[in-house]
Design a protein around this motif. Structure first.
Motif, mmCIF file in Angstrom:
data_model
loop_
_atom_site.group_PDB
_atom_site.id
_atom_site.type_symbol
_atom_site.label_atom_id
_atom_site.label_comp_id
_atom_site.label_asym_id
_atom_site.label_seq_id
_atom_site.Cartn_x
_atom_site.Cartn_y
_atom_site.Cartn_z
ATOM 1 N N MET A 154 0.850 -1.190 0.000
ATOM 2 C CA MET A 154 0.000 0.000 0.000
ATOM 3 C C MET A 154 0.887 1.242 0.000
ATOM 4 O O MET A 154 1.919 1.284 0.660
ATOM 5 N N GLY A 155 0.505 2.232 -0.800
ATOM 6 C CA GLY A 155 1.341 3.416 -0.907
ATOM 7 C C GLY A 155 1.203 4.289 0.328
ATOM 8 O O GLY A 155 0.142 4.815 0.598
ATOM 9 N N MET A 156 2.287 4.412 1.065
ATOM 10 C CA MET A 156 2.266 5.252 2.263
ATOM 11 C C MET A 156 2.572 6.691 1.864
ATOM 12 O O MET A 156 3.499 6.935 1.112
ATOM 13 N N THR A 157 1.803 7.627 2.371
ATOM 14 C CA THR A 157 2.074 9.029 2.074
ATOM 15 C C THR A 157 2.978 9.624 3.149
ATOM 16 O O THR A 157 2.894 9.259 4.314
ATOM 17 N N ALA A 158 3.842 10.536 2.706
ATOM 18 C CA ALA A 158 4.798 11.133 3.643
ATOM 19 C C ALA A 158 4.100 12.177 4.500
ATOM 20 O O ALA A 158 3.369 13.034 3.990
ATOM 21 N N ALA A 159 4.302 12.082 5.811
ATOM 22 C CA ALA A 159 3.900 13.167 6.704
ATOM 23 C C ALA A 159 5.005 14.219 6.691
ATOM 24 O O ALA A 159 4.765 15.402 6.432
ATOM 25 N N TYR A 160 6.240 13.777 6.949
ATOM 26 C CA TYR A 160 7.400 14.672 6.914
ATOM 27 C C TYR A 160 8.366 14.235 5.825
ATOM 28 O O TYR A 160 8.599 13.042 5.629
ATOM 29 N N GLU A 161 8.942 15.225 5.157
ATOM 30 C CA GLU A 161 10.086 14.992 4.278
ATOM 31 C C GLU A 161 11.213 15.899 4.766
ATOM 32 O O GLU A 161 11.071 17.123 4.769
ATOM 33 N N VAL A 162 12.292 15.274 5.208
ATOM 34 C CA VAL A 162 13.450 15.998 5.735
ATOM 35 C C VAL A 162 14.580 15.847 4.729
ATOM 36 O O VAL A 162 14.931 14.720 4.356
ATOM 37 N N ARG A 163 15.152 16.965 4.285
ATOM 38 C CA ARG A 163 16.221 16.918 3.289
ATOM 39 C C ARG A 163 17.374 17.835 3.702
ATOM 40 O O ARG A 163 17.180 19.037 3.883
ATOM 41 N N GLY A 164 18.561 17.253 3.836
ATOM 42 C CA GLY A 164 19.766 18.045 4.108
ATOM 43 C C GLY A 164 19.685 18.860 5.381
ATOM 44 O O GLY A 164 20.262 19.947 5.487
ATOM 45 N N LEU A 165 18.967 18.330 6.392
ATOM 46 C CA LEU A 165 18.706 19.114 7.600
ATOM 47 C C LEU A 165 19.974 19.318 8.428
ATOM 48 O O LEU A 165 20.667 18.363 8.779
ATOM 49 N N VAL A 166 20.243 20.577 8.741
ATOM 50 C CA VAL A 166 21.311 20.928 9.685
ATOM 51 C C VAL A 166 20.681 21.796 10.778
ATOM 52 O O VAL A 166 19.975 22.765 10.477
ATOM 53 N N CYS A 167 20.915 21.426 12.055
ATOM 54 C CA CYS A 167 20.488 22.246 13.188
ATOM 55 C C CYS A 167 21.721 22.631 13.978
ATOM 56 O O CYS A 167 22.539 21.769 14.315
ATOM 57 N N ARG A 168 21.846 23.930 14.278
ATOM 58 C CA ARG A 168 23.000 24.442 15.001
ATOM 59 C C ARG A 168 22.568 25.002 16.337
ATOM 60 O O ARG A 168 21.603 25.753 16.400
ATOM 61 N N LEU A 169 23.259 24.610 17.388
ATOM 62 C CA LEU A 169 23.010 25.197 18.707
ATOM 63 C C LEU A 169 24.352 25.635 19.275
ATOM 64 O O LEU A 169 25.290 24.836 19.331
ATOM 65 N N GLY A 170 24.433 26.900 19.683
ATOM 66 C CA GLY A 170 25.682 27.405 20.251
ATOM 67 C C GLY A 170 26.865 27.272 19.305
ATOM 68 O O GLY A 170 27.971 26.967 19.725
ATOM 69 N N GLY A 171 26.602 27.462 18.004
ATOM 70 C CA GLY A 171 27.698 27.410 17.036
ATOM 71 C C GLY A 171 28.121 26.013 16.626
ATOM 72 O O GLY A 171 29.024 25.858 15.809
ATOM 73 N N ARG A 172 27.483 24.972 17.197
ATOM 74 C CA ARG A 172 27.836 23.590 16.835
ATOM 75 C C ARG A 172 26.714 22.958 16.034
ATOM 76 O O ARG A 172 25.543 23.185 16.317
ATOM 77 N N ASP A 173 27.093 22.149 15.057
ATOM 78 C CA ASP A 173 26.101 21.378 14.306
ATOM 79 C C ASP A 173 25.678 20.184 15.156
ATOM 80 O O ASP A 173 26.472 19.271 15.392
ATOM 81 N N ILE A 174 24.425 20.201 15.617
ATOM 82 C CA ILE A 174 23.912 19.118 16.459
ATOM 83 C C ILE A 174 23.249 18.051 15.586
ATOM 84 O O ILE A 174 23.253 16.869 15.904
ATOM 85 N N VAL A 175 22.645 18.505 14.479
ATOM 86 C CA VAL A 175 22.092 17.592 13.468
ATOM 87 C C VAL A 175 22.772 17.947 12.156
ATOM 88 O O VAL A 175 22.851 19.126 11.793
ATOM 89 N N ARG A 176 23.305 16.931 11.455
ATOM 90 C CA ARG A 176 24.108 17.204 10.257
ATOM 91 C C ARG A 176 23.588 16.446 9.051
ATOM 92 O O ARG A 176 23.631 15.213 9.026
ATOM 93 N N GLU A 177 23.114 17.190 8.077
ATOM 94 C CA GLU A 177 22.819 16.624 6.746
ATOM 95 C C GLU A 177 21.903 15.399 6.811
ATOM 96 O O GLU A 177 22.196 14.362 6.211
ATOM 97 N N VAL A 178 20.817 15.507 7.553
ATOM 98 C CA VAL A 178 19.903 14.368 7.686
ATOM 99 C C VAL A 178 18.835 14.400 6.593
ATOM 100 O O VAL A 178 18.195 15.432 6.364
ATOM 101 N N ASP A 179 18.669 13.260 5.928
ATOM 102 C CA ASP A 179 17.557 13.032 4.987
ATOM 103 C C ASP A 179 16.686 11.933 5.582
ATOM 104 O O ASP A 179 17.192 10.853 5.888
ATOM 105 N N LEU A 180 15.397 12.194 5.712
ATOM 106 C CA LEU A 180 14.520 11.203 6.353
ATOM 107 C C LEU A 180 13.075 11.455 5.938
ATOM 108 O O LEU A 180 12.648 12.598 5.854
ATOM 109 N N ASP A 181 12.351 10.383 5.669
ATOM 110 C CA ASP A 181 10.910 10.486 5.452
ATOM 111 C C ASP A 181 10.183 9.863 6.637
ATOM 112 O O ASP A 181 10.618 8.838 7.162
#
Length: 265
Positions: A1-28
């Motif tokens: 069965m075709g599942m539809t995406a709720a979230y599409e995450v592409r190339g996600l980078v999150c920075r806190l205090g000048g540091r990359d806490i999440v780096r280049e995440v791709d996720l559905d």
């Protein structure tokens, strides 16, 4: 069965205090499935979840919910689409447990009928086993009781997407299982569920897919059998493990104790 995406995450980078806490995440994240986020302490799991909720700023990349960039969502529309259980179940005022659960209906004020509100609240109370706590002040509850009352608030919100950050951390064995059975039942009716877990065996038993995070990067995503290999767990967690089939067929992950007792990191 075709599942539809709720979230599409592409190339996600999150920075806190000048540091990359999440780096280049791709996720559905897809509807109809439980996705477990696992990884060592400090790996970036809660930050990644926070980017999905819209609470953690996105430094680079793109997070889309139902095809729309998160930045384009109003707070009210977000609250009707995704519900969030964070680690800190902080309610500092002495609300009763019933009042805390009722807060889950706030996004639907003027939108739902009172009958829908009552039904959603009653179902949430039953599913989380808190009927006996309703008149108690939330601040007087144990950690496990607070976790269950907070989960009831999330369930009462009745959203298509449910994001849970370590919902089982304070719970005893039975209630851990009950929370994950609730997560599975939400997925069974087509909701998208993301849950941060520390217990790899619990993730293997209850998640459709596992995403393993280490050092802010997504090191593996797939079925429990694909992700939880002894080699990968050892390389990410720094401890030798056995990955064994339980009698019910699910994988269980346990430390290789003869080895781990003698090897210093």
């Amino acid at each position: 069965m075709g599942m539809t995406a709720a979230y599409e995450v592409r190339g996600l980078v999150c920075r806190l205090g000048g540091r990359d806490i999440v780096r280049e995440v791709d996720l559905d994240v897809v509807h109809g499935e439980v996705l477990a986020l696992v990884g060592p302490n400090g790996a970036g799991k809660s930050t990644l979840l926070g980017a999905l909720t819209g609470d953690v700023p996105i430094a680079e990349g793109d997070v889309r919910l139902d095809g729309r960039p998160l930045a384009q969502w109003s707070a009210r529309d977000l609250a009707r689409t995704r519900a969030v259980l964070l680690q800190a179940n902080q309610v500092s005022f002495p609300f009763t447990v019933r009042e805390v659960v009722e807060m889950g209906r706030n996004p639907w004020v003027g939108h739902a009928t009172a009958a829908q509100d009552d039904e959603a609240i009653a179902e949430a109370i039953e599913r989380t086993d808190i009927a006996h706590l309703l008149e108690r002040p939330f601040t007087a509850l144990s950690g496990g009781e607070k976790a269950r009352a907070s989960l009831a608030r999330v369930l009462a919100q009745r959203t298509d997407v449910v994001l849970l950050d370590e919902p089982t951390a304070a719970l005893d064995l039975r209630h851990q299982e009950e929370v994950m059975v609730v997560a599975r039942s939400l997925a069974a009716v087509g909701r998208a569920v993301v849950v941060v877990l520390h217990d790899l065996s619990l993730a293997a038993a209850r998640a459709d897919r596992i995403a393993m995070i280490d050092g802010g990067r997504l090191v593996s995503a797939g079925t429990p059998a694909e992700v939880l290999t002894p080699e990968r767990v050892e390389s990410v967690y720094g401890i030798a493990v056995h990955v064994l089939p339980a009698p019910d067929g699910h994988l269980i992950v346990i430390p290789h104790r003869g080895l781990s007792d003698t090897v210093s990191s």
